[in-house]
Design a protein around this motif. Structure first.
Motif, PDB file in Angstrom:
ATOM      1  N   TYR A 152     -37.255  30.814  13.789  1.00 46.01           N
ATOM      2  CA  TYR A 152     -38.426  30.646  12.943  1.00 46.01           C
ATOM      3  C   TYR A 152     -38.960  29.222  13.074  1.00 46.01           C
ATOM      4  N   ALA A 153     -40.275  29.087  12.936  1.00 50.08           N
ATOM      5  CA  ALA A 153     -40.910  27.784  12.789  1.00 50.08           C
ATOM      6  C   ALA A 153     -41.241  27.605  11.320  1.00 50.08           C
ATOM      7  N   CYS A 204     -29.025  26.296  19.208  1.00 49.19           N
ATOM      8  CA  CYS A 204     -28.990  25.051  18.438  1.00 49.19           C
ATOM      9  C   CYS A 204     -28.347  23.930  19.254  1.00 49.19           C
ATOM     10  N   GLN A 205     -27.223  24.214  19.898  1.00 45.59           N
ATOM     11  CA  GLN A 205     -26.542  23.206  20.698  1.00 45.59           C
ATOM     12  C   GLN A 205     -27.407  22.715  21.850  1.00 45.59           C
ATOM     13  N   ARG A 206     -28.126  23.647  22.497  1.00 46.01           N
ATOM     14  CA  ARG A 206     -28.982  23.269  23.628  1.00 46.01           C
ATOM     15  C   ARG A 206     -30.133  22.370  23.186  1.00 46.01           C
ATOM     16  N   LEU A 207     -30.597  22.561  21.953  1.00 44.45           N
ATOM     17  CA  LEU A 207     -31.725  21.776  21.472  1.00 44.45           C
ATOM     18  C   LEU A 207     -31.330  20.412  20.930  1.00 44.45           C
ATOM     19  N   ILE A 208     -30.143  20.303  20.334  1.00 47.00           N
ATOM     20  CA  ILE A 208     -29.788  19.038  19.694  1.00 47.00           C
ATOM     21  C   ILE A 208     -28.830  18.181  20.514  1.00 47.00           C
ATOM     22  N   ALA A 266     -39.696  20.547  22.052  1.00 45.29           N
ATOM     23  CA  ALA A 266     -39.754  21.165  23.388  1.00 45.29           C
ATOM     24  C   ALA A 266     -41.221  21.533  23.663  1.00 45.29           C
ATOM     25  N   ASN A 267     -41.502  22.792  23.990  1.00 47.81           N
ATOM     26  CA  ASN A 267     -42.877  23.199  24.293  1.00 47.81           C
ATOM     27  C   ASN A 267     -43.567  23.860  23.107  1.00 47.81           C
ATOM     28  N   PHE A 268     -42.892  23.912  21.947  1.00 44.66           N
ATOM     29  CA  PHE A 268     -43.478  24.607  20.803  1.00 44.66           C
ATOM     30  C   PHE A 268     -44.140  23.614  19.854  1.00 44.66           C
ATOM     31  N   ILE A 301     -37.674  33.672  20.816  1.00 44.42           N
ATOM     32  CA  ILE A 301     -36.737  32.703  21.370  1.00 44.42           C
ATOM     33  C   ILE A 301     -37.021  32.443  22.843  1.00 44.42           C
ATOM     34  N   ALA A 302     -37.395  33.506  23.570  1.00 49.09           N
ATOM     35  CA  ALA A 302     -37.642  33.373  25.009  1.00 49.09           C
ATOM     36  C   ALA A 302     -38.839  32.484  25.318  1.00 49.09           C
ATOM     37  N   SER A 303     -39.725  32.292  24.344  1.00 47.91           N
ATOM     38  CA  SER A 303     -40.913  31.465  24.577  1.00 47.91           C
ATOM     39  C   SER A 303     -40.612  29.980  24.516  1.00 47.91           C
ATOM     40  N   LEU A 304     -39.413  29.620  24.012  1.00 43.81           N
ATOM     41  CA  LEU A 304     -39.028  28.214  23.918  1.00 43.81           C
ATOM     42  C   LEU A 304     -38.485  27.770  25.267  1.00 43.81           C
TER      43      LEU A 304
END
Length: 227
Positions: free
Chosen positions: A64-65, A117-121, A203-205, A221-224
């Motif tokens: 979610y955003a 979460c791990q991949r983003l932070i 990222a790209n969002f 999720i796939a759009s991130l």
């Protein structure tokens, strides 16, 4: 087959493995009625309680955003009226990817996908985060150059980043690291006080203009896109 507790909680959509470790340390996790240990291995037959709620096994991954307003605390504390926990009404248990401090606003991503979460932070992935920042007095190009090259924060020099002026008292900054209150401390080092900090992109969002404050919407999720 049993799974280490922190990993199990991540797959169940409760939190990331790092956050699970913190919850175990703070005594907020029980396994079969006793306080959890980091070395515990569990299965779906075990009764696992996190912050008073039973964990029900692997969950469908969601993202979610959320448009966070000033005054909301990202820490999920049931006894804190300002906690983000009291502003979420999704049927799934979700948690923030990273944080915005209580005095900041803008885009916050919420998920039950521990791996995402791990991949983003994780600092090794260098995920971009864009902020628009207002300070207490007029800026100049020298400020941008100084911030972009890196300044001392908590005993280390910040990584090089992108900084540009938006108007007389506002600048845009794109970071690939996430130190505690980093932008506020960077600006203070340069002689400025941040009076508004607004995150617009991860990222790209980019935070949609149509999403009101204190509201959220599900995203794919796939759009991130993560590099």
């Amino acid at each position: 087959m049993s799974t280490r507790l922190a990993k199990y909680l991540g797959h169940a959509g409760v939190c990331s493995r790092r956050q699970a470790s913190r919850l175990i340390d703070s005594g907020d996790v029980t396994v079969n009625g006793r306080p959890a240990n980091h070395i515990d291995h569990v299965t779906e037959q075990d009764e696992i309680i996190v912050l008073g709620k039973k964990v029900c096994g692997p969950a469908t991954k969601v993202l979610y955003a959320y448009h966070k307003p000033v005054g909301i605390d990202c820490k999920l504390k049931p006894d804190d009226p300002s906690s983000l926990l009291h502003h979420l009404s999704t049927s799934q248990r979700v948690y923030p990817i990273g944080r915005l401090d209580k005095d900041s606003r803008g885009l916050l991503l919420l998920t039950n996908d521990g791996e995402l979460c791990q991949r983003l932070i994780h600092p090794d992935h260098h995920v971009e985060k864009e902020y628009w920042v207002k300070v207490d007095r007029p800026l100049d190009a020298e400020f941008c150059q100084k911030m972009a090259l890196g300044v001392p924060v908590d005993g280390q020099i910040t990584l090089p980043c992108q900084v540009s002026l938006l108007d007389a008292t506002r600048f845009k900054i794109v970071l690939k690291q996430g130190l505690n209150r980093q932008i506020r401390k960077m600006a203070k080092h340069c002689g400025y006080k941040v009076i508004d900090l607004y995150r617009v992109r991860i990222a790209n969002f980019t935070l949609p203009n149509t999403l009101p404050e204190n509201q959220y919407q599900q995203i794919n999720i796939a759009s991130l896109k993560l590099t």
